[in-house]
Each structure stands twice: as C-alpha cells, then as structure tokens.
Design a protein around this motif. Structure first.
Motif, PDB file in Angstrom:
ATOM      1  N   ARG A 616      28.714   1.336 -68.807  1.00  0.00           N
ATOM      2  CA  ARG A 616      29.029   2.097 -67.597  1.00  0.00           C
ATOM      3  C   ARG A 616      30.519   2.020 -67.294  1.00  0.00           C
ATOM      4  O   ARG A 616      31.143   0.966 -67.483  1.00  0.00           O
ATOM      5  N   ALA A 617      31.055   3.109 -66.801  1.00  0.00           N
ATOM      6  CA  ALA A 617      32.466   3.155 -66.414  1.00  0.00           C
ATOM      7  C   ALA A 617      32.737   2.088 -65.359  1.00  0.00           C
ATOM      8  O   ALA A 617      31.950   1.892 -64.430  1.00  0.00           O
ATOM      9  N   GLY A 618      33.848   1.394 -65.543  1.00  0.00           N
ATOM     10  CA  GLY A 618      34.222   0.326 -64.629  1.00  0.00           C
ATOM     11  C   GLY A 618      34.029  -1.055 -65.210  1.00  0.00           C
ATOM     12  O   GLY A 618      34.668  -2.010 -64.759  1.00  0.00           O
ATOM     13  N   HIS A 632      33.677   5.776 -69.635  1.00  0.00           N
ATOM     14  CA  HIS A 632      32.573   6.737 -69.546  1.00  0.00           C
ATOM     15  C   HIS A 632      31.383   6.155 -70.302  1.00  0.00           C
ATOM     16  O   HIS A 632      31.572   5.408 -71.276  1.00  0.00           O
ATOM     17  N   THR A 634      29.778   7.415 -66.398  1.00  0.00           N
ATOM     18  CA  THR A 634      29.763   6.901 -65.036  1.00  0.00           C
ATOM     19  C   THR A 634      28.338   6.476 -64.667  1.00  0.00           C
ATOM     20  O   THR A 634      27.370   6.895 -65.304  1.00  0.00           O
ATOM     21  N   PRO A 635      28.167   5.632 -63.656  1.00  0.00           N
ATOM     22  CA  PRO A 635      26.817   5.229 -63.237  1.00  0.00           C
ATOM     23  C   PRO A 635      25.947   6.445 -62.922  1.00  0.00           C
ATOM     24  O   PRO A 635      26.418   7.421 -62.323  1.00  0.00           O
ATOM     25  N   PHE A 637      24.887   8.646 -64.825  1.00  0.00           N
ATOM     26  CA  PHE A 637      25.136   9.833 -65.650  1.00  0.00           C
ATOM     27  C   PHE A 637      23.920  10.050 -66.551  1.00  0.00           C
ATOM     28  O   PHE A 637      23.464   9.125 -67.222  1.00  0.00           O
ATOM     29  N   HIS A 674      40.108  12.515 -63.707  1.00  0.00           N
ATOM     30  CA  HIS A 674      39.807  11.310 -62.935  1.00  0.00           C
ATOM     31  C   HIS A 674      40.905  10.257 -63.028  1.00  0.00           C
ATOM     32  O   HIS A 674      41.268   9.613 -62.021  1.00  0.00           O
TER      33      HIS A 674
END
Length: 777
Positions: A616-618, A632, A634-635, A637, A674
């Motif tokens: 997950r992104a982050g 990428h 994102t949560p 997705f 983004h």
C-alpha cells in the motif's frame, strides 16, 4: 616432444581459441595455419606448432558450429521437415521434447539439411484429464516423421550462475530450436529403429518389471535414461555429490570392459588352442574394447562414456602393438584423441572432472599396492580435495555430504546395483521377461541406500552454495590442493589452506552503507529485480513459469541469487499476480526464506504465506541508510491486475530508483499529479516491458532518468519493447538496455555516480548469440 607435452600444448591452444570473444575469421585461421607449418620445421618450436594446431582445430570446429546455426533472416519461419527422432524423447504432461535430425537431401531447406534440431510437441489438451477418445502422442526414438516446425536460432538467458544454453547448443551442434506447428498434419514415415529405439524399449520393460519408484534409477544406471528423475531426485543427488554415478559413468564402462577382458582371459585359459589364433593378452584387450563400445552404445554414446571408451581404446592399441605404455602416456593419448575428435568438449564440465580426477589419482597414488580398502579411501580423499576447486568453479556449490555418500554409493551401486541391472539387460535381450528378476534384485539393493541419501540430503549442511568468485580464485585453490596433496613431510600446509579463501569465502561485493545495487535479471518475457544494500536483499518479482515447462524462478532467479551470495530475502515484492511477474514465486520461496512478502490487495498470487503483507502507498522502511517507499496502489484501490502493480521507490542520499511493474498511462499520470518529486529518479524500470500502453510522455520527462532498463524476452509475441516507447526515453536522455540483448543488468548507485554493467559485456563469449545477430544485421 613427448605425448604428455603434446597433449598439454594442444589443450592450451584449444582453450586459448575458445576464450576469444568472437570466432576467428578465415584470415586469422590462415595465419595460424602458416605459423603451425613454419614452427613444425624447427625442432625447438614444435610445442608452438602444436599450440597453433590446437587453435586451428578449435577455430574450424567453432566456425562450423556457429555458421551452421539458423541464419537470422530465417528465424521464426515455419519449415516442412523430414527426418528422424534422435535420442529418447522426454514426455511431459503437456508436451514432448525431442531432438530431430533432418534428412540431408535436396528436398529440405539448404540451411537445414542434416541439421540437428531441438523441438517441442505441445498437446492441445490437458493430459491429466484427457477426453476418453483423445489420442496421446507417443513419439518414439528412432522413428521417422514429416512435420512442420517454427524455428529460431539457439538462444538462452544470461545471468550470474545460470546455465548457458547457448554454449550447450554450440557444443552439441544444435542448429535451431522450436516447436511443431499444426501437429495434426505431422505424419510418421517409419516406426522406431536403431540403438535408441532399443534403449527406449528396454527402458519400458524395466518400468513394467519394477513397478515401484526405484525403476527410474535402474533405467538411469543401466541405460543412461534419466527422463524419469524429477527435480527432487536431482536435488538429493546434488546434495550428496552423486550426479556422476546416477547415469552411465566412465567408471561403469571400465567395469564392463574389465568383465569382458576377464571372460576372454578365462576362455583362453579353458581352451589353450585359441592361443594359436591370437595371444591371450591381445584377445583380452580386444574383448575389453568391444565390451566398452557396446556399453557406450547402450548409453547413447554420452560424453563420459566416450571419454572412457577412448582411454580403453588407447590401452587396447598399446596391448595389440605389444608396447608397454605408462599410465600417464595412456591418459595423454586419450586427451589427444578426445580433442581431435571433438575440441569443443573442452567447454564441458565432464571433460575437466573426468580427466582431472584421473590426473590427480595418477599423481598422488601411482602404484597403490596397499589393501583395497585403504586404496579406495585414499582415492576418495584425493578426488575430494583435488576436484573440489573445479566443482565449486563449475557449479557454484560444494557437497559436504559427498565424500561420505560416495564411500557407500561407489562400491554398492557400481559393484552390486549396476551389475544386476546389466545382467537383467543381457537376459532380457535373449528372451523377453528373463530380465525381471535381476532388475527386482537391483531395486531391492538400491532402495535402502536411497533412503539413507534422502536423509543426508535433508541436512542443512549437505549442500553449500557459494557466490561467484574472481577469476584468480580457481588457480589459487588448485595450487593449495596441489600443496596439500604433497608428501606429509613438506612444510607450510596450514598456510596453503589460506589459498582456498578466495574460492570458498569470496567477497560478495555488497554495496557500502548508503548505497544500493539493482540487478535486473534476464528472465525472458517477464520481470525479476534484485535490490541489494549493504546487509539486506529485496526481490521484486520472480519471472514467469509455465506448467510442465520453463520456470524462470527455478532456472534463472534461484541460480542468480546463489551466485550473488544471497542466503535469505529480507523482503519479496510481487508487483501483481500476472504469471510473468509472479510465476516463479513458489520456486524461489522453496529455496530462500522470506521475512516479508508484499503483494497488492486482492491479488491471488502469491497464496497465503508467512509474512504476507498488503502493498500500500505510504509504507516505508530504511535499510543500511537506504529508504524504501511504496507509491502505489493507494489504500482500497481495486485489484486491476497491471494497474494495481506495486510501485516501489528506493532512495539513497544522492540518487533514486523507481520500480514500476506493469502500470499504464493512467497510473503514471496519477503518480505525477500526486507527488511529482517522488517520480524523479536516475534509474526507472520501463513499465510493462516497454508496451505502448505505458511510459506516458509527461511521466518520462518528469523522471529525468539516466537509465530505463527494459525486461523483455527475445522475439516475444507482444513485440516488446515498442520502438516508439524506447525512442521516447532516449529522447529524454536515458539509456535503455534490453535484457534480451544484454543479459542481466547491474546498476550500482553511489555518491560518485551510477556504475552500469551487463552480463554479456562482462563475460564475452565466442558463441554469444547477440553478438552474432548484430554482426549479421
């Protein structure tokens, strides 16, 4: 000049020629021939003449082998062929692999007349659950066919530690590979005939007579038929150092030759009048040669048996000529005979291990003379120490269980199991069914030993994988082995052991703290990238895998990780579940422990495994001063296959790498909107193998990449990478190396810059298909 000196100079000349980066042309060959003639006229220059003769011989064979391969202009063409199935076909669940010898007649394409091809015949249905009336192909050895095949020149992957398929095709004189097109139109002209047909028929009889699992080993020991052995069997054999015994080996040929000589000697003793026809010694020599030739034919004249046959032939000739040749002279004559017949055999591991073992034994144990047990133990110790450097250099591994396993396997298999198997063959040849009881006895004798070897192979210390060493490691280890095998009174042996360190404990060349190395592996039409920091390893994707076919995880990724010194993976990232990225996961996970496994949410590949996490992104972490960050998906997705690819950013203090999987234009634009700074990187993996659905112009410009590696297979059906996409990256100043042309690519990001190296440039080979194709174009 002695025969021993001549064999050494001839071997040196052949080796020197085969080390060239390209085959010698006609002008160079003519110059070498002239030098050989001039040197031959002067007594003191004759060693140089033999050296030139070796270079000339190897150059002619190499040029012929390469020139006979399918021209680039004919690649991917479909040809109507007529010929004979050579060797025993390998039947798998969905395909049959076989060698096909094309007829040398005018009706065949000129470039393919008399050619040896490696083909695959694919079934149209799943043979695990075939329709009741579905015919199953049974391509038989020695049968003649007319068929259509799509062909291409031999070509292989090029990675650290992996098998060089192009070299094997070059040595075996394989003209092209391919697969049968429109199998329903293939027509059999004649049923099976010849020695290979007999071997296949006997193999089936052993299988019927010994229905348990050990029949596959009896077929290998008696006939050299290893088709029944699976990957697990070979793993056990490698772990115990027994691969040299499981098929017909040179030692077994020697045993058969000795039995024939003994029988001839006994016959002459029982019937003394036969001595008027031929002396007993000469008759025994001829009988030994005949027995060795028959057994080598039963093995399909495999290279180890041919080497032993030549050595026996040299001894037989010496006996017939009534000259007493010393063992060293016999070995030297065998080397010369082998090199004259096939100088390319120098490129095979078996050549060096076979003759190397004999040389070590003759030097260290010239006379024997002790008890048989002591002589056997001494020979085993000499072979272990003397051949260990070659084994490690050739295979990247050492079997710690091997010396102990061979102490049991050599006498038990060679003196009990193999003779019983051969008695069964002889009786079966006389009358169908007579060979069943010796084969069952052989299986009964074999089974307990195999159970023991399986237990030994399960030990974590049985097989020791070693990283690739520098070029000087092998000579130093051989020097150390030489010193250690000298008489006991010689000093300095403990210090000589230090010379083993460059081979057995090589420098892994890991990046310094704060630096990172990215290795884009050559896995064909797929992706696998190893990321190395000072003390950690991350694997991004594992390449494709085809059921009952090519598995890049097993064939390319695992050997490369071993060669690069990887013992465990701190993290593995499966960018998404498509086969070309996730297919090799199971093979890699079976060998390397994985602390973390990342995959997009919703993907069914890999299945639930320990340490599985959502990509997950982050998500971010730091290893050895290098930061890893997921950009990428994102949560929440949704899983959309390519568009859900896990995009990973890797940052050092000075530079960055972007691994993009198979994302397309939409995701690339989203990343750019983004966080524009996050997409800027000096090294950007070209998304989706360079398809026209990826590499958005705005995204390409924003990255500012200096390198945009492409992982794609040669001649793939998608025609990746697309020329327009490659040109887009090049226009922005990026280099775009393609794995199909470069092999594995290594990029190291340091404070000083980016160091780039690829496998085909690092190790140029005379038989390199890429260089040959470039010269043709």
């Amino acid at each position: 000049m002695s025969i021993l000196s001549a064999s050494a100079w001839l071997l040196a000349g052949i080796g020197l020629c085969l080390c060239l980066p390209a085959p010698p042309d006609a002008v160079l060959l003519s110059m070498i021939a002239a030098l050989a003639v001039v040197s031959l006229l002067r007594t003191h220059w004759r060693p140089f003449a033999v050296l030139c003769a070796g270079m000339l011989l190897a150059g002619l064979h190499a040029s012929w082998s390469l020139s006979s391969q399918l021209p680039v202009s004919m690649e991917h063409g479909v040809f109507l062929l007529r010929g004979t199935v050579s060797g025993m076909p390998i039947h798998e669940a969905r395909r049959t692999r076989f060698e096909f010898l094309v007829d040398d007649v005018d009706a065949m394409p000129e470039a393919l007349r008399g050619a040896r091809l490696r083909l695959a015949w694919y079934d149209d249905f799943d043979v695990e659950t075939p329709p009741p009336d579905a015919p199953r192909l049974r391509l038989a050895a020695g049968s003649r066919w007319v068929l259509s095949a799509k062909l291409r020149a031999p070509r292989g992957l090029r990675n650290p530690g992996s098998v060089d398929g192009e070299k094997h095709a070059f040595v075996d004189r394989i003209v092209a590979g391919g697969y049968v097109r429109a199998p329903e139109t293939a027509r059999q002209l004649r049923g099976p005939r010849g020695i290979d047909a007999w071997r296949e028929a006997m193999s089936r009889r052993i299988e019927r007579a010994v229905p348990d699992a050990s029949s596959r080993f009896l077929r290998a020991l008696a006939l050299g038929d290893t088709r029944g052995l699976d990957d697990e069997d070979w793993s056990v054999l490698r772990a115990n150092g027994l691969t040299h015994l499981i098929a017909i080996s040179g030692f077994h040929v020697g045993l058969v030759a000795g039995f024939f000589a003994l029988m001839a000697s006994a016959t002459w003793w029982l019937f003394p009048l036969l001595g008027r026809v031929a002396p007993r010694v000469q008759a025994s020599a001829l009988a030994a040669l005949a027995g060795a030739a028959i057994y080598a034919a039963m093995a399909g004249f495999a290279l180890p048996t041919v080497r032993t046959l030549l050595m026996i032939a040299v001894v037989a000739i010496a006996r017939l000529s009534r000259r007493a040749w010393r063992p060293w002279s016999a070995v030297a004559m065998s080397v010369v005979a082998m090199l004259v017949v096939d100088p390319l055999a120098v490129l095979t591991a078996g050549f060096w291990l076979s003759f190397g073992g004999v040389v070590w034994l003759l030097w260290c144990l010239p006379d024997g003379g002790g008890s048989p047990v002591r002589d056997f133990l001494s020979a085993q110790a000499v072979a272990t120490v003397g051949l260990l450097p070659l084994t490690v250099a050739l295979f990247g591994q050492a079997s710690l269980a091997g010396p102990f396993a061979n102490l049991l396997a050599i006498p038990w298999w060679s003196l009990v199991v193999v003779p019983l198997s051969l008695v069964g063959l002889a009786l079966e040849a006389l009358h169908a069914g007579w060979g069943a009881w010796p084969w069952r006895l052989a299986a009964w004798a074999f089974d307990p030993s195999w159970s023991l070897f399986e237990t030994m192979a399960g030990s974590p210390l049985a097989l020791w994988w070693l990283p690739e060493a520098r070029w000087y490691a092998l000579p130093l280890a051989l020097l150390s082995a030489f010193w250690c095998l000298l008489p006991r009174a010689l000093p300095g042996k403990p210090l000589a052991l230090l010379l083993w360190l460059p081979l057995l404990w090589p420098d892994r060349q890991a990046p310094d703290p704060g630096e990172v190395e990215v290795v884009v592996l050559d896995v064909g039409q797929g992706l696998s990238v190893l990321v190395r920091t000072a003390n950690h390893h991350l694997l991004y994707d594992m390449g494709p895998a085809i059921p009952e076919g090519f598995d890049a995880g097993e064939r390319a990724v695992v050997p490369a990780l071993h060669a690069l010194g990887v013992r465990a993976l701190d993290a593995a990232v499966v960018s998404h579940g498509d086969n070309d990225h996730a297919g090799g996961f199971e093979s890699v996970a079976a060998v390397f422990p994985m602390r973390w496994v990342f995959a997009p949410e919703g993907s069914n590949r890999p299945a639930a495994v320990p340490g599985l996490r959502q990509c997950r992104a982050g998500d971010a972490w730091t290893w050895d001063g290098v930061r890893f960050r997921v950009l990428h998906p994102t949560p929440h997705f949704p899983y959309l296959r390519n568009e859900s690819s896990c995009v990973l950013r890797i940052e050092t203090a000075h530079r960055a790498v972007l691994l993009t999987g198979d994302i397309g234009h939409v995701i690339e634009r989203g990343l750019l909107r983004h966080d524009p700074a996050a997409v800027r990187a000096e090294v950007v993996l070209m998304a989706h193998h360079g398809s026209d659905g990826s590499s958005d112009p705005g995204f390409v410009a924003a990255t500012g990449a200096r390198f945009a590696p492409v992982s794609a297979g040669y001649g793939n059906r998608f025609r990746h990478p697309k020329p327009a996409v490659v040109e887009r990256w090049r226009y922005r100043g990026a280099r775009t190396p393609l794995t199909a042309e470069t092999g594995a690519q290594r990029l190291r990001l340091t404070a000083a810059g980016i160091a780039y190296e690829d496998e085909r440039t690092r190790r140029r080979r005379l038989w390199d298909a890429v260089a040959r194709r470039a010269r043709a174009e």
